[in-house]
Design a protein around this motif. Structure first.
Motif, PDB file in Angstrom:
ATOM      1  N   ALA A   1     -10.770  52.792  20.768  1.00 15.94           N
ATOM      2  CA  ALA A   1      -9.684  52.426  19.524  1.00 15.94           C
ATOM      3  C   ALA A   1      -9.939  53.192  18.344  1.00 15.94           C
ATOM      4  O   ALA A   1     -11.001  53.567  18.021  1.00 15.94           O
ATOM      5  N   VAL A   2      -8.655  53.592  17.744  1.00 16.91           N
ATOM      6  CA  VAL A   2      -8.876  54.060  16.420  1.00 16.91           C
ATOM      7  C   VAL A   2      -7.867  53.478  15.419  1.00 16.91           C
ATOM      8  O   VAL A   2      -6.770  53.006  15.900  1.00 16.91           O
ATOM      9  N   MET A   3      -8.396  53.391  14.040  1.00 20.51           N
ATOM     10  CA  MET A   3      -7.522  52.496  13.053  1.00 20.51           C
ATOM     11  C   MET A   3      -6.835  53.330  12.093  1.00 20.51           C
ATOM     12  O   MET A   3      -7.565  54.116  11.416  1.00 20.51           O
ATOM     13  N   PHE A   4      -5.744  53.157  11.700  1.00 21.70           N
ATOM     14  CA  PHE A   4      -5.143  53.956  10.634  1.00 21.70           C
ATOM     15  C   PHE A   4      -4.943  52.896   9.497  1.00 21.70           C
ATOM     16  O   PHE A   4      -4.001  52.016   9.554  1.00 21.70           O
TER      17      PHE A   4
ATOM     18  N   GLU B   1      -9.478  42.415  22.106  1.00 24.10           N
ATOM     19  CA  GLU B   1     -10.398  42.569  23.161  1.00 24.10           C
ATOM     20  C   GLU B   1      -9.569  42.556  24.378  1.00 24.10           C
ATOM     21  O   GLU B   1      -9.904  43.290  25.483  1.00 24.10           O
ATOM     22  N   ARG B   2      -8.375  41.510  24.409  1.00 27.14           N
ATOM     23  CA  ARG B   2      -7.818  41.413  25.546  1.00 27.14           C
ATOM     24  C   ARG B   2      -6.820  42.960  25.817  1.00 27.14           C
ATOM     25  O   ARG B   2      -6.710  43.378  26.819  1.00 27.14           O
ATOM     26  N   LEU B   3      -6.629  43.278  24.553  1.00 26.14           N
ATOM     27  CA  LEU B   3      -5.553  44.534  24.739  1.00 26.14           C
ATOM     28  C   LEU B   3      -6.607  45.817  25.066  1.00 26.14           C
ATOM     29  O   LEU B   3      -6.352  46.628  25.908  1.00 26.14           O
ATOM     30  N   LYS B   4      -7.644  45.924  24.721  1.00 25.21           N
ATOM     31  CA  LYS B   4      -8.477  46.945  24.580  1.00 25.21           C
ATOM     32  C   LYS B   4      -9.101  46.940  26.014  1.00 25.21           C
ATOM     33  O   LYS B   4      -9.257  48.190  26.817  1.00 25.21           O
ATOM     34  N   ALA B   5      -9.339  45.824  26.791  1.00 21.95           N
ATOM     35  CA  ALA B   5      -9.610  45.727  28.247  1.00 21.95           C
ATOM     36  C   ALA B   5      -8.340  46.345  29.097  1.00 21.95           C
ATOM     37  O   ALA B   5      -8.796  46.834  30.106  1.00 21.95           O
ATOM     38  N   ALA B   6      -7.445  46.382  28.784  1.00 22.02           N
ATOM     39  CA  ALA B   6      -6.374  47.039  29.328  1.00 22.02           C
ATOM     40  C   ALA B   6      -5.839  48.351  29.080  1.00 22.02           C
ATOM     41  O   ALA B   6      -4.679  48.560  29.473  1.00 22.02           O
ATOM     42  N   ALA B   7      -6.593  48.782  28.381  1.00 26.45           N
ATOM     43  CA  ALA B   7      -5.783  50.096  27.767  1.00 26.45           C
ATOM     44  C   ALA B   7      -6.824  51.384  27.600  1.00 26.45           C
ATOM     45  O   ALA B   7      -8.127  51.069  27.654  1.00 26.45           O
ATOM     46  N   ASP B   8      -6.444  52.317  27.844  1.00 27.66           N
ATOM     47  CA  ASP B   8      -7.338  53.604  27.518  1.00 27.66           C
ATOM     48  C   ASP B   8      -7.693  53.698  25.871  1.00 27.66           C
ATOM     49  O   ASP B   8      -8.927  54.229  25.604  1.00 27.66           O
ATOM     50  N   ILE B   9      -6.775  53.649  25.179  1.00 28.88           N
ATOM     51  CA  ILE B   9      -6.976  53.664  23.717  1.00 28.88           C
ATOM     52  C   ILE B   9      -5.943  52.562  23.036  1.00 28.88           C
ATOM     53  O   ILE B   9      -4.821  52.208  23.438  1.00 28.88           O
ATOM     54  N   VAL B  10      -6.682  51.859  22.100  1.00 28.33           N
ATOM     55  CA  VAL B  10      -5.817  51.097  21.216  1.00 28.33           C
ATOM     56  C   VAL B  10      -5.558  51.715  19.794  1.00 28.33           C
ATOM     57  O   VAL B  10      -6.583  52.021  19.238  1.00 28.33           O
ATOM     58  N   VAL B  11      -4.405  51.887  19.411  1.00 27.93           N
ATOM     59  CA  VAL B  11      -4.243  52.504  18.260  1.00 27.93           C
ATOM     60  C   VAL B  11      -3.785  51.054  17.117  1.00 27.93           C
ATOM     61  O   VAL B  11      -2.716  50.349  17.277  1.00 27.93           O
ATOM     62  N   VAL B  12      -4.775  51.228  16.152  1.00 27.25           N
ATOM     63  CA  VAL B  12      -4.790  49.856  15.224  1.00 27.25           C
ATOM     64  C   VAL B  12      -4.099  50.271  13.609  1.00 27.25           C
ATOM     65  O   VAL B  12      -4.291  51.225  13.563  1.00 27.25           O
ATOM     66  N   GLU B  13      -3.274  49.336  13.341  1.00 29.79           N
ATOM     67  CA  GLU B  13      -2.626  49.639  12.001  1.00 29.79           C
ATOM     68  C   GLU B  13      -3.293  48.868  10.990  1.00 29.79           C
ATOM     69  O   GLU B  13      -3.283  47.573  11.276  1.00 29.79           O
ATOM     70  N   GLY B  14      -3.561  49.272   9.792  1.00 33.66           N
ATOM     71  CA  GLY B  14      -4.181  48.286   8.656  1.00 33.66           C
ATOM     72  C   GLY B  14      -2.934  47.871   8.076  1.00 33.66           C
ATOM     73  O   GLY B  14      -1.696  47.952   8.399  1.00 33.66           O
ATOM     74  N   ALA B  15      -3.288  47.086   7.031  1.00 38.47           N
ATOM     75  CA  ALA B  15      -2.274  46.444   6.239  1.00 38.47           C
ATOM     76  C   ALA B  15      -2.398  46.623   4.648  1.00 38.47           C
ATOM     77  O   ALA B  15      -3.548  46.728   4.240  1.00 38.47           O
TER      78      ALA B  15
ATOM     79  N   PRO C   1     -13.358  52.944  14.344  1.00 38.49           N
ATOM     80  CA  PRO C   1     -13.412  54.039  13.243  1.00 38.49           C
ATOM     81  C   PRO C   1     -11.943  54.175  12.747  1.00 38.49           C
ATOM     82  O   PRO C   1     -11.175  53.932  13.448  1.00 38.49           O
ATOM     83  N   VAL C   2     -11.884  54.607  11.448  1.00 41.11           N
ATOM     84  CA  VAL C   2     -10.723  54.609  10.677  1.00 41.11           C
ATOM     85  C   VAL C   2     -10.321  55.799  10.162  1.00 41.11           C
ATOM     86  O   VAL C   2     -11.214  56.691   9.962  1.00 41.11           O
TER      87      VAL C   2
ATOM     88  N   GLU D   1      -6.198  66.063  19.189  1.00 39.16           N
ATOM     89  CA  GLU D   1      -7.490  65.923  19.848  1.00 39.16           C
ATOM     90  C   GLU D   1      -8.636  65.340  18.892  1.00 39.16           C
ATOM     91  O   GLU D   1      -9.515  65.001  19.629  1.00 39.16           O
ATOM     92  N   LYS D   2      -8.352  65.735  17.594  1.00 42.85           N
ATOM     93  CA  LYS D   2      -9.449  65.060  16.720  1.00 42.85           C
ATOM     94  C   LYS D   2      -9.577  63.743  16.700  1.00 42.85           C
ATOM     95  O   LYS D   2     -10.537  62.936  16.558  1.00 42.85           O
ATOM     96  N   ILE D   3      -8.194  63.021  16.617  1.00 48.50           N
ATOM     97  CA  ILE D   3      -8.186  61.638  16.592  1.00 48.50           C
ATOM     98  C   ILE D   3      -8.773  61.051  17.875  1.00 48.50           C
ATOM     99  O   ILE D   3      -9.584  60.056  17.752  1.00 48.50           O
ATOM    100  N   LEU D   4      -8.630  61.575  19.123  1.00 48.88           N
ATOM    101  CA  LEU D   4      -9.253  61.069  20.309  1.00 48.88           C
ATOM    102  C   LEU D   4     -10.665  61.195  20.275  1.00 48.88           C
ATOM    103  O   LEU D   4     -11.311  60.413  20.573  1.00 48.88           O
ATOM    104  N   LYS D   5     -11.125  62.285  19.446  1.00 49.04           N
ATOM    105  CA  LYS D   5     -12.677  62.497  19.449  1.00 49.04           C
ATOM    106  C   LYS D   5     -13.231  61.324  18.477  1.00 49.04           C
ATOM    107  O   LYS D   5     -14.418  60.826  18.684  1.00 49.04           O
ATOM    108  N   ILE D   6     -12.565  61.181  17.409  1.00 46.60           N
ATOM    109  CA  ILE D   6     -12.951  59.941  16.488  1.00 46.60           C
ATOM    110  C   ILE D   6     -12.981  58.595  17.125  1.00 46.60           C
ATOM    111  O   ILE D   6     -13.820  58.023  16.844  1.00 46.60           O
ATOM    112  N   ALA D   7     -11.747  58.279  17.920  1.00 48.25           N
ATOM    113  CA  ALA D   7     -12.136  56.944  18.695  1.00 48.25           C
ATOM    114  C   ALA D   7     -13.021  56.833  19.642  1.00 48.25           C
ATOM    115  O   ALA D   7     -13.568  57.502  20.235  1.00 48.25           O
TER     116      ALA D   7
END
Length: 506
Positions: free
Chosen positions: A23-26, A139-153, A178-179, A499-505
């Motif tokens: 997962a990585v959060m924006f 956790e339900r999403l993460k268990a079913a995904a290669d990567i979760v892209v998370v958005e802050g508010a 990571p953010v 690629e950098k985003i994937l490394k951060i995740a």
């Protein structure tokens, strides 16, 4: 257990049984810095690489919502992000949704269902109890995904709201995500906003940030090369990229009315049909009208408070509202009731959608105070109907045919209230299950419906435009959205270091 793919440093995938996704959060330096579209574009770009991607926003505040396949509702932006991933939206993608009903209060929706309402200060205490639901959905999403892209508010730097936070750093630390911090150069002061965010955050929160993006660059990107270097040097964060302004963003649904008000209207002097939509303070689901606005023969304008409804018009649409009685009062305060009456006397057509439909009747009653203080008020009186805001909220996708032209439609219902009266004997829609919806005045000029998304169906939109005397374009609305998401993904691939985003995740 199934096989989940693991992302290596080159952005490729490999199978590993039972592995949970990364997962990585924006997060943003402020509201409206472009987090929602950025997240959608990155989700589409990663999905096109063959990854299983899921979007997630712990807490959203918006009256632009969408019904999910699992019978709940989430923010419209997360529905668009789900589309970018090629999957149906689910309530887990936005477990906490706040729907503003006043300047200081909002309805609270948890995992798709309304749980109550609270004023802003009250919610600061309530939200500490919502973190378990947020983490459960994640956790339900993460268990079913290669990567979760998370958005802050909103802003990561709202230190006054940091206690019990579930939307930004509070979630990031609880879930160990990571953010990447996003700043908006278009509004100015982006160096100060990014560097300043690091300055005001707690040390443990700063430690969660591993990169930054500068968004909405206009003009020559080389002019900000030194700026990117300055930010990187002063923060020690990795520079992910400088993203030029993406003008086609106006073709995608906006997350909230703040974005809508900032959009520059595209006026079409040659268009035959003139349509106006009053911009109510608590307007809801205004993306209903995006497909109409995109038609070459339709000039659709959102009328700001303080401005009169223009004349002449072919149609006035009263949109949905999160607080119908309160918005009706504002409608009258703006003098729009007088403008609307004049439009109708001149033979102009009127359409109400959901809350706008309720406003067109003789009375609206809210005996239980569902949308505000208990009250019963006179409506605009253009339809012989009465509405009582009562019962459970109806959340369902539906389809059928329209009574006026027999054209098919598909859309969704999202409302509280029962509407009755003689004009309902002339319904607007017939659903596939045989139910009828809406009402039409005996002069045929005024009608209303509870259905959202009506104009997203190409055949229905074409028939509607023809009824008004216009020429439909034959435009495929869904294909246009898909093409714009692909163009957004291309834009991101060209300017951000994925690629950098994937490394951060992680």
């Amino acid at each position: 257990m199934g096989v989940n793919r693991i992302i290596d440093g080159n952005g490729t995938t490999s199978g590993r049984k039972g592995a949970a996704g990364r997962a990585v959060m924006f997060q943003g330096t402020g509201s409206n810095v472009g987090k929602s579209l950025l997240t959608a574009g990155i989700a589409r770009a990663l999905t096109r690489r063959g990854l299983t991607v899921r979007p997630f926003k712990p807490q959203n505040m918006s009256n632009n919502a969408m019904v999910t396949a699992d019978g709940g509702e989430i923010g419209r932006a997360q529905a668009l992000q789900a589309r970018a991933c090629g999957v149906p939206p689910t309530v887990d993608m936005n477990p906490v949704l706040l729907k503003p009903q006043s300047e200081v209060g909002a309805q609270i929706v948890v995992q798709g269902k309304v749980t109550g309402s609270a004023k802003a200060r009250e919610f600061q205490e309530i939200k500490r109890g919502l973190m378990p639901a947020v983490l459960e959905s994640f956790e339900r999403l993460k268990a079913a995904a290669d990567i979760v892209v998370v958005e802050g508010a909103g802003s990561a730097a709202e230190t006054n709201l940091r206690a019990n936070d579930i939307a930004n750093m509070g979630f990031a630390r609880a879930a160990d995500v990571p953010v990447v911090l996003v700043g908006d150069i278009d509004r100015g002061g982006v160096i100060a906003s990014l560097v300043g965010t690091k300055t005001v955050l707690e040390r443990q929160d700063v430690a969660m940030i591993e990169g930054f993006i500068v968004n909405k660059m206009r003009g020559d990107p080389s002019l900000f090369a030194d700026g990117m270097t300055t930010i990187a040097e002063k923060t020690s964060w990795a520079a992910i990229g400088l993203l030029p302004y993406f003008d086609a963003a106006r073709l995608l649904p906006a997350e909230d009315a703040f974005e809508l008000a900032e959009r520059t209207p595209v006026r079409k002097d040659g268009a035959k049909l003139k349509i106006a939509v009053p911009l109510l303070p608590r307007i809801a689901n205004f993306d209903d009208f995006d497909p109409l606005a995109a038609e070459p023969d339709v000039d659709l304008v959102f009328v700001a408070p303080g401005e009169p409804l223009p004349a002449p018009l072919d149609l006035v649409i009263l949109p949905g509202s999160k607080a119908t009685i309160a918005d009706l009062a504002d409608f009258r305060a703006n003098g729009w009731d007088i403008d609307l009456a004049g439009h109708h006397r001149r033979g102009g057509r009127v359409l109400g959608v959901c809350g706008g439909y309720q406003m067109l009747g003789k009375t609206i009653s809210d005996p239980d105070g569902i949308e505000g203080p208990p009250a019963s008020v006179p409506g605009l009186g253009l339809l012989d109907i009465e509405t009582v805001l009562t019962g459970d909220k109806r959340l369902t996708e539906t389809s059928g045919t329209s009574a006026a032209n027999g054209a098919p439609f598909a859309g969704y219902e999202m409302h509280i209230g029962e509407t009755v009266g003689p004009d309902t004997e002339r319904p607007v829609l017939t659903f596939a299950d045989g139910r009828q919806d809406g009402a039409t005045a005996d002069d045929g000029l005024v009608s209303g419906t509870y259905l959202h998304g009506l104009f997203g169906h190409d055949a229905q939109r074409a028939a509607f435009i023809e009824t008004l005397g216009g020429k439909p374009s034959g435009r495929n609305h869904d294909a246009a959205i898909e093409a714009t998401l692909d163009a957004l993904a291309d834009h991101i691939e060209a300017h951000l270091d994925l690629e950098k985003i994937l490394k951060i995740a992680r």
